[in-house]
Design a protein around this motif. Sequence first.
Motif, PDB file in Angstrom:
ATOM      1  N   LYS A 153       3.589  -7.617  -5.583  1.00 49.62           N
ATOM      2  CA  LYS A 153       4.698  -7.463  -4.645  1.00 49.62           C
ATOM      3  C   LYS A 153       4.499  -8.365  -3.423  1.00 49.62           C
ATOM      4  CE  LYS A 153       8.413  -5.255  -3.206  1.00 49.62           C
ATOM      5  NZ  LYS A 153       9.681  -5.220  -3.943  1.00 49.62           N
ATOM      6  N   PHE A 154       3.242  -8.430  -2.949  1.00 51.13           N
ATOM      7  CA  PHE A 154       2.929  -9.266  -1.791  1.00 51.13           C
ATOM      8  C   PHE A 154       3.189 -10.729  -2.117  1.00 51.13           C
ATOM      9  CE2 PHE A 154      -0.204 -11.887   0.500  1.00 51.13           C
ATOM     10  CZ  PHE A 154       0.218 -11.650   1.796  1.00 51.13           C
ATOM     11  N   GLU A 185       5.147 -11.960  -4.400  1.00 51.31           N
ATOM     12  CA  GLU A 185       6.590 -12.171  -4.553  1.00 51.31           C
ATOM     13  C   GLU A 185       7.255 -12.348  -3.189  1.00 51.31           C
ATOM     14  OE1 GLU A 185      10.469  -9.539  -5.902  1.00 51.31           O
ATOM     15  OE2 GLU A 185       8.498  -9.039  -6.746  1.00 51.31           O
ATOM     16  N   THR A 186       6.822 -11.529  -2.213  1.00 55.34           N
ATOM     17  CA  THR A 186       7.370 -11.605  -0.860  1.00 55.34           C
ATOM     18  C   THR A 186       7.036 -12.940  -0.202  1.00 55.34           C
ATOM     19  OG1 THR A 186       7.152  -9.221  -0.615  1.00 55.34           O
ATOM     20  CG2 THR A 186       7.388 -10.475   1.404  1.00 55.34           C
ATOM     21  N   TYR A 216      10.082 -10.795   5.478  1.00 56.40           N
ATOM     22  CA  TYR A 216       9.247 -11.173   4.339  1.00 56.40           C
ATOM     23  C   TYR A 216       7.743 -11.052   4.622  1.00 56.40           C
ATOM     24  CZ  TYR A 216      13.690 -12.880   2.696  1.00 56.40           C
ATOM     25  OH  TYR A 216      15.009 -12.958   2.314  1.00 56.40           O
ATOM     26  N   GLY A 217       7.390 -10.494   5.799  1.00 57.47           N
ATOM     27  CA  GLY A 217       5.982 -10.327   6.130  1.00 57.47           C
ATOM     28  C   GLY A 217       5.249 -11.649   6.217  1.00 57.47           C
ATOM     29  N   LYS A 228       4.163   0.923   2.131  1.00 57.04           N
ATOM     30  CA  LYS A 228       3.553  -0.396   2.284  1.00 57.04           C
ATOM     31  C   LYS A 228       3.229  -1.013   0.916  1.00 57.04           C
ATOM     32  CE  LYS A 228       1.487  -0.101   6.905  1.00 57.04           C
ATOM     33  NZ  LYS A 228       1.920  -1.422   7.387  1.00 57.04           N
ATOM     34  N   GLU A 229       2.737  -0.180   0.007  1.00 58.71           N
ATOM     35  CA  GLU A 229       2.361  -0.704  -1.314  1.00 58.71           C
ATOM     36  C   GLU A 229       3.585  -1.141  -2.121  1.00 58.71           C
ATOM     37  OE1 GLU A 229      -0.262   1.646  -3.619  1.00 58.71           O
ATOM     38  OE2 GLU A 229      -1.884   1.569  -2.139  1.00 58.71           O
ATOM     39  N   GLY A 267       6.029  -3.556   0.908  1.00 58.52           N
ATOM     40  CA  GLY A 267       5.364  -4.680   1.559  1.00 58.52           C
ATOM     41  C   GLY A 267       4.679  -4.266   2.843  1.00 58.52           C
ATOM     42  N   GLU A 268       3.765  -5.108   3.295  1.00 58.61           N
ATOM     43  CA  GLU A 268       2.970  -4.799   4.483  1.00 58.61           C
ATOM     44  C   GLU A 268       3.769  -4.864   5.791  1.00 58.61           C
ATOM     45  OE1 GLU A 268      -0.133  -3.716   5.020  1.00 58.61           O
ATOM     46  OE2 GLU A 268      -0.301  -3.408   2.863  1.00 58.61           O
ATOM     47  N   HIS A 269       5.012  -5.390   5.716  1.00 58.37           N
ATOM     48  CA  HIS A 269       5.828  -5.440   6.934  1.00 58.37           C
ATOM     49  C   HIS A 269       6.300  -4.051   7.361  1.00 58.37           C
ATOM     50  CE1 HIS A 269       8.718  -5.313   3.630  1.00 58.37           C
ATOM     51  NE2 HIS A 269       9.557  -4.769   4.484  1.00 58.37           N
ATOM     52  N   HIS A 319      12.291  -1.747   7.821  1.00 54.81           N
ATOM     53  CA  HIS A 319      12.559  -2.411   6.537  1.00 54.81           C
ATOM     54  C   HIS A 319      13.937  -3.035   6.620  1.00 54.81           C
ATOM     55  CE1 HIS A 319      11.962  -3.447   2.405  1.00 54.81           C
ATOM     56  NE2 HIS A 319      12.932  -2.683   1.947  1.00 54.81           N
TER      57      HIS A 319
END
Length: 521
Positions: A3-4, A6-7, A42-43, A219-220, A223-225, A244
């Motif tokens: 996921k990270f 991909e972001t 997008y973090g 977050k998982e 995303g971490e944002h 988000h």
Amino acid sequence: EDKFQETIDQGIHILENYIEEMENSGKNSLNGQKAFKLYDTYGFPLDLTKEILEEKGFTVDEIEFNQYMEEQRERARKARTADSGWKNEDSIIDFSEYNSNFKGYELLNLETEVLGLFIENKSVDNISEGHEGIIIIKETPFYAESGGQVGDTGYIKNENFLGEVLDTKYAGNTIIHFVKIKEGNVSLGDRVSTLVDGKRRKSIMRNHSATHLLHQALKEVLGEHVNQAGSIVLPNRLRFDFTHFEAVKEEELREIEKIVNEKILADLDIKTLETTLEESKKMGVIGLFDDKYEEEVRVVQMGDFSMELCGGTHVDNTGNIALFKIISESSIASGVRRIEAITGEEVYRYLNEIEEDLNNLGNTLKTNREGLIDKAGDLMEELKEKERELEALKSKMALSIVDEIINDKKDIDGIDLVVYKVENMDMNSLRNLGDEIKSKLGTGVIVLSSVHNGKISFVSMVTKDLTDKGLHAGNLIRDIAKITGGGGGGRPDMAQAGGKDLDKIDEAMNMVENIVRKQLN
């Protein structure tokens, strides 16, 4: 991890588009708003943005970026404080001389001494039966509302009085208890016993621990944002606000809920430790470090899954949460989403209510629960068939009045004009009616309208011999629909449109003759 990545890939693709835009426009600096969007949505770290831009010979407006960052922090601060029902400025009493020690992490009842009594913002020596006031005690097991967790309730008593604790809050650093005296009276210096409502506290603890699991699961999956932007922890539910950029998809919600329940079933031990703020950062603790913390902080750790700064009360093991169910997900502000959820007994109650609703529905539809979906499908198909039959019947009825409609035609400079409003007919039926009228009319202009399911439909038709004279069905219908706040268009010989303002449909139909005359001229 996937996921990270991909972001990040999405962020790089967007940044490449920004670079292409700058190259085409001759600019050499990326504006801060776009850099912030990359970070917030997008973090995408600012340092990575700068590095990629520098390789291409570009810079970034960091001053503007920091302005957007500060605006986001302020929105998050406001969201986190909006739920508080009490602020220290609500009181005109100075409680700073009182020191009340919280013992509620370890104890739900203890004996202590009354330090202060207040009624209607005035210090008093005692509070008697039937009155409400504030009690301050030397040590307290009652948790005061903070960090989104509501205050404890329960009882303070001795052999001379019984007081019901309605709420517990902070006034500065002092814990104050809002109490109603049920029996007797309480005086300054009294020795008293305290008793927190244990069942209520356990429900609150389950919900509070669940918010930590939810935060990490968000977050998982997203995303971490994602960061907490407010919460409220009640006995019967929890509410968690987070940053988000879009609505959480149904499949994402299911994955988030699944992760939280997996961690509940994993029976993770929940431990707390006190450390320095600087040390907690080194540990990788989740915290909103833009907020103000004391130098000494409390860390709540749930196995190796979650670690957050938190002063609230929690269960000893995630298994004590029992069950977790997301009830709703919604938007509360730009870039801020809200999840409401339940745990433990409330999930059991919720499932029982659903089961009861399914049983009632099955009784109504005369089927068992296993057959509900098939039964509903059958009923929908029957309904569609009835609707088709009804539409066909309405079309036949409408066609039966074709001659009557034609008889109402007007002569406009030798041209037959048919203007007619039909009751409750959809667009397809209206077109079919128009075709039938056109066939019988031979030559002329036709404008039909109808209101069906609260929507206005218009159809216009012009025979071929008249389009050569400048009449245009598309232009005609567009001007008519505009009167009702709608729009549409089409070919010279046939067009359709929709309208919005039901009150203006008659006005629009009355204007047809004038519009036709203008086209002829």
